[in-house]
Write a protein that holds these residues in place. Structure first.
Motif, PDB file in Angstrom:
ATOM      1  N   THR A 245      36.567  41.376  52.328  1.00  0.00           N
ATOM      2  CA  THR A 245      35.706  42.318  53.059  1.00  0.00           C
ATOM      3  C   THR A 245      36.284  43.732  53.001  1.00  0.00           C
ATOM      4  N   ARG A 246      37.595  43.861  53.230  1.00  0.00           N
ATOM      5  CA  ARG A 246      38.243  45.185  53.172  1.00  0.00           C
ATOM      6  C   ARG A 246      38.189  45.760  51.766  1.00  0.00           C
ATOM      7  N   ALA A 247      38.407  44.928  50.754  1.00  0.00           N
ATOM      8  CA  ALA A 247      38.371  45.399  49.372  1.00  0.00           C
ATOM      9  C   ALA A 247      36.967  45.885  49.005  1.00  0.00           C
ATOM     10  N   CYS A 248      35.958  45.141  49.400  1.00  0.00           N
ATOM     11  CA  CYS A 248      34.571  45.548  49.113  1.00  0.00           C
ATOM     12  C   CYS A 248      34.231  46.849  49.822  1.00  0.00           C
ATOM     13  N   LYS A 249      34.682  46.994  51.045  1.00  0.00           N
ATOM     14  CA  LYS A 249      34.444  48.232  51.791  1.00  0.00           C
ATOM     15  C   LYS A 249      35.126  49.403  51.094  1.00  0.00           C
ATOM     16  N   ALA A 250      36.346  49.215  50.624  1.00  0.00           N
ATOM     17  CA  ALA A 250      37.075  50.282  49.935  1.00  0.00           C
ATOM     18  C   ALA A 250      36.355  50.688  48.647  1.00  0.00           C
ATOM     19  N   VAL A 251      35.861  49.723  47.913  1.00  0.00           N
ATOM     20  CA  VAL A 251      35.118  50.029  46.684  1.00  0.00           C
ATOM     21  C   VAL A 251      33.825  50.769  47.036  1.00  0.00           C
ATOM     22  N   SER A 252      33.164  50.338  48.078  1.00  0.00           N
ATOM     23  CA  SER A 252      31.947  51.007  48.525  1.00  0.00           C
ATOM     24  C   SER A 252      32.225  52.466  48.883  1.00  0.00           C
TER      25      SER A 252
ATOM     26  N   VAL B 273      36.524  60.061  36.876  1.00  0.00           N
ATOM     27  CA  VAL B 273      35.781  58.864  37.274  1.00  0.00           C
ATOM     28  C   VAL B 273      36.256  57.666  36.462  1.00  0.00           C
ATOM     29  N   ASP B 274      36.420  57.864  35.146  1.00  0.00           N
ATOM     30  CA  ASP B 274      36.910  56.780  34.291  1.00  0.00           C
ATOM     31  C   ASP B 274      38.302  56.326  34.718  1.00  0.00           C
ATOM     32  N   ALA B 275      39.175  57.286  35.041  1.00  0.00           N
ATOM     33  CA  ALA B 275      40.537  56.945  35.472  1.00  0.00           C
ATOM     34  C   ALA B 275      40.508  56.179  36.795  1.00  0.00           C
ATOM     35  N   MET B 276      39.659  56.605  37.723  1.00  0.00           N
ATOM     36  CA  MET B 276      39.564  55.958  39.030  1.00  0.00           C
ATOM     37  C   MET B 276      39.109  54.511  38.877  1.00  0.00           C
ATOM     38  N   PHE B 277      38.027  54.309  38.145  1.00  0.00           N
ATOM     39  CA  PHE B 277      37.523  52.949  37.997  1.00  0.00           C
ATOM     40  C   PHE B 277      38.394  52.118  37.058  1.00  0.00           C
ATOM     41  N   GLY B 278      39.085  52.752  36.127  1.00  0.00           N
ATOM     42  CA  GLY B 278      40.032  52.042  35.278  1.00  0.00           C
ATOM     43  C   GLY B 278      41.181  51.465  36.094  1.00  0.00           C
ATOM     44  N   ALA B 279      41.667  52.258  37.042  1.00  0.00           N
ATOM     45  CA  ALA B 279      42.762  51.791  37.909  1.00  0.00           C
ATOM     46  C   ALA B 279      42.309  50.621  38.770  1.00  0.00           C
ATOM     47  N   VAL B 280      41.112  50.717  39.316  1.00  0.00           N
ATOM     48  CA  VAL B 280      40.586  49.626  40.138  1.00  0.00           C
ATOM     49  C   VAL B 280      40.389  48.373  39.284  1.00  0.00           C
ATOM     50  N   GLN B 281      39.821  48.542  38.091  1.00  0.00           N
ATOM     51  CA  GLN B 281      39.576  47.401  37.219  1.00  0.00           C
ATOM     52  C   GLN B 281      40.885  46.740  36.799  1.00  0.00           C
ATOM     53  N   LYS B 282      41.912  47.539  36.557  1.00  0.00           N
ATOM     54  CA  LYS B 282      43.219  46.988  36.170  1.00  0.00           C
ATOM     55  C   LYS B 282      43.771  46.101  37.280  1.00  0.00           C
ATOM     56  N   GLU B 283      43.661  46.537  38.512  1.00  0.00           N
ATOM     57  CA  GLU B 283      44.145  45.731  39.636  1.00  0.00           C
ATOM     58  C   GLU B 283      43.315  44.462  39.811  1.00  0.00           C
ATOM     59  N   LEU B 284      42.006  44.565  39.603  1.00  0.00           N
ATOM     60  CA  LEU B 284      41.163  43.366  39.660  1.00  0.00           C
ATOM     61  C   LEU B 284      41.551  42.377  38.559  1.00  0.00           C
ATOM     62  N   ASP B 285      41.787  42.886  37.356  1.00  0.00           N
ATOM     63  CA  ASP B 285      42.196  42.022  36.241  1.00  0.00           C
ATOM     64  C   ASP B 285      43.533  41.347  36.538  1.00  0.00           C
ATOM     65  N   ASN B 286      44.476  42.108  37.112  1.00  0.00           N
ATOM     66  CA  ASN B 286      45.785  41.541  37.458  1.00  0.00           C
ATOM     67  C   ASN B 286      45.652  40.446  38.519  1.00  0.00           C
ATOM     68  N   ALA B 287      44.806  40.689  39.506  1.00  0.00           N
ATOM     69  CA  ALA B 287      44.604  39.696  40.556  1.00  0.00           C
ATOM     70  C   ALA B 287      43.956  38.441  39.989  1.00  0.00           C
ATOM     71  N   ARG B 288      42.968  38.608  39.118  1.00  0.00           N
ATOM     72  CA  ARG B 288      42.298  37.453  38.496  1.00  0.00           C
ATOM     73  C   ARG B 288      43.297  36.669  37.651  1.00  0.00           C
ATOM     74  N   ALA B 289      44.142  37.371  36.910  1.00  0.00           N
ATOM     75  CA  ALA B 289      45.132  36.714  36.058  1.00  0.00           C
ATOM     76  C   ALA B 289      46.116  35.891  36.879  1.00  0.00           C
ATOM     77  N   ALA B 290      46.433  36.364  38.072  1.00  0.00           N
ATOM     78  CA  ALA B 290      47.362  35.611  38.925  1.00  0.00           C
ATOM     79  C   ALA B 290      46.792  34.242  39.260  1.00  0.00           C
ATOM     80  N   PHE B 291      45.480  34.143  39.436  1.00  0.00           N
ATOM     81  CA  PHE B 291      44.853  32.852  39.717  1.00  0.00           C
ATOM     82  C   PHE B 291      44.800  31.987  38.469  1.00  0.00           C
ATOM     83  N   SER B 292      44.622  32.598  37.308  1.00  0.00           N
ATOM     84  CA  SER B 292      44.555  31.849  36.055  1.00  0.00           C
ATOM     85  C   SER B 292      45.901  31.257  35.684  1.00  0.00           C
TER      86      SER B 292
END
Length: 71
Positions: A18-25, A42-61
């Motif tokens: 919920t907090r993560a979604c609010k922050a993205v919003s 804008v590209d740098a901002m969303f690139g940084a967010v996407q990198k953290e999402l990818d890292n978090a997803r990889a931790a589950f994999s």
């Protein structure tokens, strides 16, 4: 009754998601006319967010996979 690992996961994950979604919003609010930005920013901002999402997803994999041996 003791909390299971599954129950603990859900209890902790729900407010974090919920907090993560609010922050993205809130990032979307930066698109308003009160701010000036470049496409590169804008590209740098969303690139940084996407990198953290990818890292978090990889931790589950990698949860059940053996780690590669490296020096």
């Amino acid at each position: 009754m003791e909390e299971t690992k599954q129950q603990k996961f859900v209890r902790i994950a729900e407010p974090r998601v919920t907090r993560a979604c609010k922050a993205v919003s809130l990032l979307g609010n930066l698109a308003g006319s009160n701010y000036e930005y470049t496409e590169e920013q804008v590209d740098a901002m969303f690139g940084a967010v996407q990198k953290e999402l990818d890292n978090a997803r990889a931790a589950f994999s990698q949860k059940d996979k053996p780690k590669k041996f490296t020096f």
